[in-house]
Design a protein around this motif. Structure first.
Motif, short mmCIF file in Angstrom:
data_model
loop_
_atom_site.label_atom_id
_atom_site.label_comp_id
_atom_site.label_asym_id
_atom_site.label_seq_id
_atom_site.Cartn_x
_atom_site.Cartn_y
_atom_site.Cartn_z
N SER A 1 -10.71 -100.33 88.51
CA SER A 1 -10.28 -98.92 88.52
C SER A 1 -9.14 -98.71 89.50
CB SER A 1 -11.46 -98.02 88.88
OG SER A 1 -12.40 -97.97 87.82
N ALA A 2 -9.20 -99.38 90.66
CA ALA A 2 -8.13 -99.24 91.64
C ALA A 2 -6.81 -99.78 91.10
CB ALA A 2 -8.51 -99.96 92.93
N GLU A 3 -6.87 -100.84 90.33
CA GLU A 3 -5.64 -101.42 89.76
C GLU A 3 -5.01 -100.47 88.75
OE1 GLU A 3 -6.49 -106.22 90.00
OE2 GLU A 3 -7.35 -105.07 88.34
N ARG A 4 -5.82 -99.68 88.05
CA ARG A 4 -5.31 -98.74 87.06
C ARG A 4 -4.83 -97.43 87.66
NH1 ARG A 4 -9.92 -100.83 84.20
NH2 ARG A 4 -11.21 -99.08 84.91
N ALA A 5 -5.33 -97.09 88.84
CA ALA A 5 -5.11 -95.76 89.40
C ALA A 5 -3.75 -95.62 90.09
CB ALA A 5 -6.22 -95.45 90.40
N ASP A 6 -3.22 -94.41 90.05
CA ASP A 6 -2.05 -94.06 90.85
C ASP A 6 -2.52 -93.88 92.30
OD1 ASP A 6 0.02 -92.80 92.22
OD2 ASP A 6 0.46 -91.38 90.62
N PRO A 7 -1.97 -94.64 93.25
CA PRO A 7 -2.45 -94.55 94.63
C PRO A 7 -2.34 -93.15 95.23
CG PRO A 7 -1.09 -96.50 94.35
CD PRO A 7 -0.95 -95.71 93.09
N ALA A 8 -1.47 -92.31 94.68
CA ALA A 8 -1.28 -90.97 95.23
C ALA A 8 -2.24 -89.94 94.66
CB ALA A 8 0.16 -90.52 94.98
N THR A 9 -3.08 -90.35 93.71
CA THR A 9 -4.04 -89.42 93.11
C THR A 9 -5.03 -88.93 94.15
OG1 THR A 9 -3.87 -90.51 90.95
CG2 THR A 9 -5.84 -89.17 91.35
N LYS A 10 -5.23 -87.62 94.21
CA LYS A 10 -6.16 -87.06 95.17
C LYS A 10 -7.60 -87.37 94.76
CE LYS A 10 -3.07 -85.28 97.84
NZ LYS A 10 -2.85 -85.89 99.20
N VAL A 11 -8.47 -87.50 95.77
CA VAL A 11 -9.89 -87.79 95.55
C VAL A 11 -10.67 -86.57 96.06
CG1 VAL A 11 -11.78 -89.38 95.99
CG2 VAL A 11 -9.43 -90.24 95.90
N PRO A 12 -10.97 -85.61 95.19
CA PRO A 12 -11.53 -84.33 95.64
C PRO A 12 -12.84 -84.45 96.40
CG PRO A 12 -10.78 -84.17 93.36
CD PRO A 12 -10.70 -85.61 93.74
N SER A 13 -13.65 -85.46 96.08
CA SER A 13 -14.95 -85.61 96.76
C SER A 13 -14.82 -86.21 98.15
CB SER A 13 -15.87 -86.49 95.90
OG SER A 13 -15.25 -87.73 95.59
N CYS A 14 -13.62 -86.60 98.55
CA CYS A 14 -13.40 -87.21 99.86
C CYS A 14 -12.39 -86.42 100.69
CB CYS A 14 -12.93 -88.65 99.70
SG CYS A 14 -14.15 -89.75 98.98
N GLY A 15 -12.49 -85.11 100.64
CA GLY A 15 -11.63 -84.27 101.46
C GLY A 15 -10.17 -84.40 101.09
N ARG A 16 -9.34 -84.79 102.06
CA ARG A 16 -7.90 -84.88 101.85
C ARG A 16 -7.44 -86.26 101.41
NH1 ARG A 16 -5.48 -81.55 107.11
NH2 ARG A 16 -6.52 -79.55 106.65
N TRP A 17 -8.37 -87.17 101.20
CA TRP A 17 -7.99 -88.53 100.84
C TRP A 17 -7.34 -88.60 99.47
CZ3 TRP A 17 -12.49 -92.37 102.31
CH2 TRP A 17 -12.55 -92.47 103.70
N ASP A 18 -6.47 -89.60 99.32
CA ASP A 18 -5.99 -90.00 98.00
C ASP A 18 -6.56 -91.39 97.69
OD1 ASP A 18 -4.42 -91.81 99.50
OD2 ASP A 18 -2.59 -90.64 99.27
N VAL A 19 -6.21 -91.91 96.52
CA VAL A 19 -6.76 -93.19 96.10
C VAL A 19 -6.40 -94.29 97.09
CG1 VAL A 19 -6.51 -95.01 94.35
CG2 VAL A 19 -6.94 -92.64 93.65
N ARG A 20 -5.17 -94.28 97.60
CA ARG A 20 -4.77 -95.30 98.56
C ARG A 20 -5.72 -95.31 99.76
NH1 ARG A 20 -0.35 -98.15 99.35
NH2 ARG A 20 0.78 -96.91 97.79
N GLN A 21 -6.01 -94.16 100.32
CA GLN A 21 -6.89 -94.08 101.50
C GLN A 21 -8.31 -94.51 101.16
OE1 GLN A 21 -5.43 -90.01 102.06
NE2 GLN A 21 -5.19 -90.47 104.24
N LEU A 22 -8.77 -94.15 99.98
CA LEU A 22 -10.12 -94.54 99.57
C LEU A 22 -10.24 -96.06 99.44
CD1 LEU A 22 -12.98 -93.86 98.57
CD2 LEU A 22 -12.01 -93.62 96.26
N VAL A 23 -9.26 -96.68 98.80
CA VAL A 23 -9.31 -98.14 98.61
C VAL A 23 -9.25 -98.85 99.96
CG1 VAL A 23 -8.14 -100.13 97.60
CG2 VAL A 23 -8.36 -98.00 96.28
N VAL A 24 -8.36 -98.42 100.84
CA VAL A 24 -8.25 -99.05 102.15
C VAL A 24 -9.55 -98.85 102.93
CG1 VAL A 24 -7.04 -98.98 104.37
CG2 VAL A 24 -5.74 -98.89 102.24
#
Length: 247
Positions: A28-51
Motif C-alpha cells: 500500500s505504501a508503494e502505491r500511495a502518494d506520500p503527500a496524502t493526508k492520514v486523517p486518523s493520525c492528526g496532521r500526518w501524511d503518508v510519508r510520516q506514517l511510513v517513517v
C-alpha cells in the motif's frame, strides 16, 4: 504484570501474521502518494506514517534484543526501501530470538526490576498489532478499504484492555476509570471490561462488531459509529474513552 490470554483468543502464529501485514503495508505504501493526508493520525501524511512505522519496527527489534537502537537519522528516506529494511530487521530479530527469552517490553515500564516479566513473545504481538492499526490508517487514507480479519481485531481489542490501558494508568498518563466500561463484541464470545474502576461504579456496555470496538479503543472510531450500541450512560463511556486507552 504478564499478559494473560483471554479464553476467546485463538492460538495464532503471530510472527507469520506480522510478516503478512508488513507485506500488505509495504504494498500500500508503494502505491500511495506520500503527500496524502492520514486523517486518523492528526496532521500526518503518508510519508510520516511510513517513517513512523519503520522507526517503531527498528526500535522494537532493539528492545527485543535488550539493546539501544542505532538512530535511523532524519532522512529524507526512500520510503519503500526504508520500510522494507526495518520490517525485515524486526522479523529477523524475532525469528532468531527465543520467544521466552527476556526482553525490554511495555509490560515492565514502572515495574521494579525483580518483578519484570517481559519476553520476546511480547513483541510478536505488539508489532503485529502496531502494523495492523497503521495499515488500517494507511488504507483508509488512500481509499483502499479496511485491513485485517476478525482474529486480528480481537487480539487488538484484548491488548488494549489487558495491556495498553493498564499501562496508561500505571504510568499516570490516564486516571483509573470512574465507570465500568465493558466492550462486548457481537461476533465473539466474551466481553472486555476496562480495569481499575470501583466495584460499585456505574456500568456502561458498548456492543458492536469486534473491528469497530477495537478501532474505538484505539481512538479511530467514536460512540457515534452506527455499528455501535451503548447500554448505559453514553456520556460516562465517552469521558472514559476520551482519557486515552492507548499511547
Amino acid at each position: 504484570m504478564a499478559e494473560q490470554a483471554h479464553p476467546a483468543l485463538p492460538d495464532r502464529d503471530r510472527l507469520a501474521r506480522l510478516a503478512e501485514l508488513q507485506a500488505a503495508f509495504l504494498a500500500s505504501a508503494e502505491r500511495a502518494d506520500p503527500a496524502t493526508k492520514v486523517p486518523s493520525c492528526g496532521r500526518w501524511d503518508v510519508r510520516q506514517l511510513v517513517v513512523h512505522l519503520a522507526r517503531i519496527h527498528h526500535w522494537a527489534a532493539a528492545q527485543a534484543e535488550r539493546r539501544q537502537e542505532v538512530p535511523l537519522g532524519r532522512g529524507p528516506f526512500d520510503l519503500p526501501a526504508l520500510y522494507a529494511a526495518c520490517a525485515a530487521e524486526l522479523r529477523e530479530a524475532l525469528a532468531r530470538l527465543d520467544p521466552d527469552a527476556r526482553a525490554w517490553t511495555l509490560l515492565d515500564d514502572g515495574i521494579p526490576r525483580a518483578e519484570q516479566t517481559g519476553t520476546v513473545a511480547f513483541w510478536h504481538r505488539r508489532q503485529l498489532l502496531e502494523t495492523l492499526v497503521h495499515l488500517w490508517d494507511l488504507r483508509i487514507a488512500t481509499g483502499e478499504g479496511c485491513a485485517g480479519d476478525d482474529a486480528d481485531w480481537l487480539d487488538c481489542l484484548d491488548e488494549v484492555v489487558g495491556t495498553m490501558h493498564p499501562r496508561q494508568v500505571r504510568l499516570g498518563r490516564a486516571p483509573a476509570p470512574e465507570a465500568r466500561v465493558t466492550l462486548a463484541p457481537e461476533d465473539v464470545d466474551g466481553t472486555w471490561t476496562l480495569q481499575g474502576a470501583p466495584a460499585d461504579a456505574p456500568e456502561v456496555v458498548v456492543r458492536g462488531p469486534v473491528r469497530s470496538l477495537a478501532l474505538l479503543a484505539w481512538g479511530r472510531a467514536s460512540l457515534d459509529d452506527a455499528a455501535l450500541d451503548v447500554d448505559g450512560d453514553r456520556a460516562l463511556a465517552a469521558a472514559e474513552l476520551a482519557r486515552g486507552l492507548t499511547p
